[in-house]
Write a protein that holds these residues in place. Structure first.
Motif, PDB file in Angstrom:
ATOM      1  N   GLY A 150      -5.585  -7.152  -0.406  1.00  0.00           N
ATOM      2  CA  GLY A 150      -6.686  -6.427   0.219  1.00  0.00           C
ATOM      3  C   GLY A 150      -7.895  -7.319   0.446  1.00  0.00           C
ATOM      4  N   ARG A 151      -8.149  -8.222  -0.509  1.00  0.00           N
ATOM      5  CA  ARG A 151      -9.295  -9.123  -0.401  1.00  0.00           C
ATOM      6  C   ARG A 151      -9.149 -10.048   0.810  1.00  0.00           C
ATOM      7  N   LEU A 152      -7.900 -10.438   1.110  1.00  0.00           N
ATOM      8  CA  LEU A 152      -7.675 -11.313   2.269  1.00  0.00           C
ATOM      9  C   LEU A 152      -8.002 -10.592   3.573  1.00  0.00           C
ATOM     10  N   PHE A 153      -7.683  -9.304   3.633  1.00  0.00           N
ATOM     11  CA  PHE A 153      -7.876  -8.559   4.871  1.00  0.00           C
ATOM     12  C   PHE A 153      -9.248  -7.876   4.934  1.00  0.00           C
ATOM     13  N   ARG A 154      -9.753  -7.453   3.763  1.00  0.00           N
ATOM     14  CA  ARG A 154     -11.020  -6.706   3.719  1.00  0.00           C
ATOM     15  C   ARG A 154     -11.840  -7.212   2.540  1.00  0.00           C
ATOM     16  N   ASN A 157     -13.971  -4.743   0.735  1.00  0.00           N
ATOM     17  CA  ASN A 157     -13.371  -3.464   0.329  1.00  0.00           C
ATOM     18  C   ASN A 157     -11.890  -3.684   0.017  1.00  0.00           C
ATOM     19  N   PRO A 158     -11.600  -4.524  -1.024  1.00  0.00           N
ATOM     20  CA  PRO A 158     -10.204  -4.959  -1.214  1.00  0.00           C
ATOM     21  C   PRO A 158      -9.231  -3.832  -1.546  1.00  0.00           C
ATOM     22  N   LEU A 159      -9.646  -2.921  -2.421  1.00  0.00           N
ATOM     23  CA  LEU A 159      -8.694  -1.905  -2.881  1.00  0.00           C
ATOM     24  C   LEU A 159      -9.045  -0.564  -2.247  1.00  0.00           C
ATOM     25  N   LEU A 160      -8.113  -0.027  -1.473  1.00  0.00           N
ATOM     26  CA  LEU A 160      -8.386   1.252  -0.817  1.00  0.00           C
ATOM     27  C   LEU A 160      -8.445   2.371  -1.869  1.00  0.00           C
ATOM     28  N   PRO A 161      -9.253   3.400  -1.605  1.00  0.00           N
ATOM     29  CA  PRO A 161      -9.530   4.403  -2.654  1.00  0.00           C
ATOM     30  C   PRO A 161      -8.305   5.194  -3.107  1.00  0.00           C
ATOM     31  N   ASN A 162      -7.266   5.282  -2.278  1.00  0.00           N
ATOM     32  CA  ASN A 162      -6.101   6.071  -2.707  1.00  0.00           C
ATOM     33  C   ASN A 162      -5.235   5.329  -3.726  1.00  0.00           C
ATOM     34  N   PHE A 163      -5.393   3.993  -3.832  1.00  0.00           N
ATOM     35  CA  PHE A 163      -4.438   3.221  -4.642  1.00  0.00           C
ATOM     36  C   PHE A 163      -4.344   3.721  -6.075  1.00  0.00           C
ATOM     37  N   LYS A 164      -5.473   4.037  -6.682  1.00  0.00           N
ATOM     38  CA  LYS A 164      -5.468   4.383  -8.111  1.00  0.00           C
ATOM     39  C   LYS A 164      -4.912   5.780  -8.380  1.00  0.00           C
ATOM     40  N   TRP A 165      -4.661   6.547  -7.311  1.00  0.00           N
ATOM     41  CA  TRP A 165      -4.208   7.922  -7.468  1.00  0.00           C
ATOM     42  C   TRP A 165      -2.777   8.152  -6.984  1.00  0.00           C
ATOM     43  N   VAL A 166      -2.420   7.490  -5.891  1.00  0.00           N
ATOM     44  CA  VAL A 166      -1.130   7.751  -5.237  1.00  0.00           C
ATOM     45  C   VAL A 166      -0.215   6.550  -5.418  1.00  0.00           C
ATOM     46  N   PRO A 167       0.995   6.711  -5.904  1.00  0.00           N
ATOM     47  CA  PRO A 167       1.956   5.614  -5.846  1.00  0.00           C
ATOM     48  C   PRO A 167       2.334   5.370  -4.372  1.00  0.00           C
ATOM     49  N   ILE A 168       1.712   4.344  -3.783  1.00  0.00           N
ATOM     50  CA  ILE A 168       1.859   4.065  -2.351  1.00  0.00           C
ATOM     51  C   ILE A 168       3.252   3.484  -2.081  1.00  0.00           C
ATOM     52  N   ALA A 169       3.868   3.892  -0.984  1.00  0.00           N
ATOM     53  CA  ALA A 169       5.183   3.352  -0.620  1.00  0.00           C
ATOM     54  C   ALA A 169       5.406   3.513   0.870  1.00  0.00           C
ATOM     55  N   TYR A 170       6.424   2.834   1.384  1.00  0.00           N
ATOM     56  CA  TYR A 170       6.893   3.077   2.745  1.00  0.00           C
ATOM     57  C   TYR A 170       8.406   3.197   2.685  1.00  0.00           C
ATOM     58  N   HIS A 171       8.976   3.881   3.664  1.00  0.00           N
ATOM     59  CA  HIS A 171      10.427   3.959   3.744  1.00  0.00           C
ATOM     60  C   HIS A 171      10.964   2.703   4.391  1.00  0.00           C
ATOM     61  N   GLY A 172      11.814   1.982   3.668  1.00  0.00           N
ATOM     62  CA  GLY A 172      12.376   0.723   4.155  1.00  0.00           C
ATOM     63  C   GLY A 172      13.707   0.944   4.864  1.00  0.00           C
ATOM     64  N   ARG A 173      14.407  -0.134   5.071  1.00  0.00           N
ATOM     65  CA  ARG A 173      15.659  -0.126   5.824  1.00  0.00           C
ATOM     66  C   ARG A 173      16.800  -0.466   4.875  1.00  0.00           C
ATOM     67  N   ALA A 252       0.881  -8.468  10.274  1.00  0.00           N
ATOM     68  CA  ALA A 252      -0.553  -8.321  10.555  1.00  0.00           C
ATOM     69  C   ALA A 252      -0.797  -7.633  11.894  1.00  0.00           C
ATOM     70  N   TRP A 253       0.092  -7.887  12.858  1.00  0.00           N
ATOM     71  CA  TRP A 253      -0.089  -7.345  14.205  1.00  0.00           C
ATOM     72  C   TRP A 253       0.455  -5.929  14.332  1.00  0.00           C
ATOM     73  N   GLU A 254       1.521  -5.594  13.585  1.00  0.00           N
ATOM     74  CA  GLU A 254       2.187  -4.312  13.813  1.00  0.00           C
ATOM     75  C   GLU A 254       1.806  -3.214  12.810  1.00  0.00           C
ATOM     76  N   TYR A 255       1.155  -3.550  11.681  1.00  0.00           N
ATOM     77  CA  TYR A 255       1.177  -2.618  10.557  1.00  0.00           C
ATOM     78  C   TYR A 255       0.261  -1.403  10.708  1.00  0.00           C
ATOM     79  N   THR A 386      -1.305 -18.964  -1.737  1.00  0.00           N
ATOM     80  CA  THR A 386      -1.946 -19.919  -0.825  1.00  0.00           C
ATOM     81  C   THR A 386      -3.196 -19.328  -0.170  1.00  0.00           C
ATOM     82  N   ALA A 387      -3.698 -18.227  -0.712  1.00  0.00           N
ATOM     83  CA  ALA A 387      -4.902 -17.573  -0.165  1.00  0.00           C
ATOM     84  C   ALA A 387      -4.759 -17.326   1.335  1.00  0.00           C
ATOM     85  N   GLY A 388      -3.670 -16.683   1.672  1.00  0.00           N
ATOM     86  CA  GLY A 388      -3.441 -16.335   3.076  1.00  0.00           C
ATOM     87  C   GLY A 388      -3.086 -17.535   3.934  1.00  0.00           C
TER      88      GLY A 388
END
Ligand code: MN
Length: 435
Positions: A150-154, A157-173, A252-255, A386-388
């Motif tokens: 998060g620090r690399l992108f923002r 505001n490195p950590l988005l507020p939902n992180f500490k509450w929601v186990p974040i995930a995406y559906h993979g392949r 970075a371009w598609e997310y 490598t710090a991005g």
């Protein structure tokens, strides 16, 4: 911690001599399951259990009639080319087979001579993904990884507020999951160079790995019936190692706005062996939340998870370049972290996944997300190390890396150890980048 039994006894020795060598991954206290065949034979894959440097052929053991009852039922399911049916029988049935195998493989077993015929050296075996994975979900559960990325992108505001509450995930392949040893071509995709007016199609220049745990679902749940936290681990068959290969420039371009897609679905590598929940019992540790942080919502909190919901599991990443292979140099370790530093436990991930009624099936795979620890050398991806891509890593032979080069092999390894118990390992999840 409450589920220790005779199979964890540190005094146990096997008649398979290589299983008794100190620090080997597969002592008799481990007994992980996978599917294998003799390399190059075209035989059907079938279940096996790792013992020292050997595989005990569970398909052949089934023919012998040595294992009966509940353990025999489990063994019949293990003879198939994927372990879904075995995982579906539940942990008590898996435990019955584990107990039987522990007895058969123990030094002094009267069946040693017969069982010796059923061993295949691991060096002569090839493996498949342990289960037919119907669905793959990848979490994002390390606060250290989420904060660093998060620090690399923002930066502000490195950590988005939902992180500490929601186990974040995406559906993979699921279709592109492969077992350790798979070499793959560098993916191409849409890239948006920093100063360009429009994107271009090309090979990823920022190819990365992610150091993760995989969790196989044992018994599933019916659609519409959430799994309460107190029962979540009844649905956990066991853990493996997982590499969620990631193309950072495509990502970075598609997310935005829907999350990862082609940046991550070209390949996921898993280790061939699944270490059962029971084998991991000595290595459970309390799950804690710093007092200054919010406690989770009630459905993600409970006495079991507080008492021993986390796993004390060491994780390392190793890199071996093409030049190192040619020179005969061994792999270099890039990082070392521990799963106990994870913000969420596997049980919390299982419960959260089903809280809306979503159904999990036997053999489904959950990825933990990149496991980075609090210290910089505990970062589980090159993006962080490598710090991005701004601070290249210098390898011992003088090569440098920001992201992966063609010919690089990445190996993820893991193990558990604790005073008074025998160390158990996970083997490795290895893959090689081709041009
Ligand atoms: Mn991931």
């Amino acid at each position: 911690m409450t589920e220790l039994n005779g199979t964890h006894d540190p005094a146990l020795r096997s008649w398979v001599a290589s299983a008794n060598v100190a620090d080997n991954d597969f002592p008799i206290q481990n007994l992980p399951f996978g599917v294998f065949r003799r390399a190059g034979t075209g035989e059907a894959f079938r279940g096996g259990v790792a013992i020292g440097a050997e595989v005990l052929d569970l398909g052949a053991l089934r023919q012998g009639g040595l294992v009966e009852g509940l353990a025999g039922e489990a063994l019949a399911a293990c003879a198939r080319p994927a372990l879904n049916d075995f995982m579906a029988l539940g942990n008590a049935t898996a435990g019955a087979l584990r107990a039987a195998l522990s007895g058969l493989l123990r030094a002094g077993s009267s069946h040693e001579a017969r069982l010796r015929q059923l061993l295949v050296p691991q060096s002569a075996a090839e493996y498949d993904v342990p289960a037919r994975v119907g669905d793959f979900t990848d979490f994002y559960s390390s606060i250290h990884h989420a904060t660093a990325v998060g620090r690399l992108f923002r930066p502000d505001n490195p950590l988005l507020p939902n992180f500490k509450w929601v186990p974040i995930a995406y559906h993979g392949r699921a279709s592109s999951i492969r077992v350790s040893g798979f070499a793959f071509r560098r993916p191409q995709g849409q890239l948006m160079p920093p100063a360009a007016a429009q994107p271009q199609l090309g090979p990823s220049r920022r190819l990365d790995y992610e150091l993760e745990i995989g969790a196989f679902v044992g018994r599933g749940n019916a659609l519409g019936e959430p799994i309460p936290l107190a029962r979540a681990e009844e649905h956990l068959f066991g853990l493996c190692l997982l590499n969620d290969w990631s193309a950072r420039d495509i990502q970075a371009w598609e997310y935005q706005p829907l999350g990862p897609f082609l940046a991550k679905n070209f390949l996921t590598t898993v280790s061939p062996w699944v270490v059962t929940r029971e084998a991991l019992a000595p290595f459970r540790v309390p799950w804690t939340r710093p007092a200054a942080e919010p406690a989770p919502l009630d459905y993600l909190d409970g006495a079991l998870v507080r008492a021993g919901g986390a796993f004390d599991m060491h994780l390392t990443v190793w890199l071996r370049s093409a030049r190192m292979r040619t020179a005969g140099t061994s792999a270099v370790r890039l990082s070392h972290s521990n799963f106990r530093d994870c913000w969420w436990t596997v049980a919390q991930m299982l419960t959260h996944h089903t809280v809306n009624g979503c159904n999990l099936a036997s053999g489904d795979l959950l990825g933990s997300g990149t496991q980075s620890g609090p210290a910089p050398q505990e970062a589980g991806s090159l993006l962080e190390l490598t710090a991005g891509g701004k601070q290249p890593l210098v390898l011992p032979d003088g090569e440098s890396r920001t992201f992966l080069a063609d010919g690089d092999s990445v190996s993820i390894r893991g193990w558990c150890e604790r005073e008074g118990f025998v160390r158990i390992g996970f083997g490795e999840a290895e893959g090689t980048v081709l041009p």
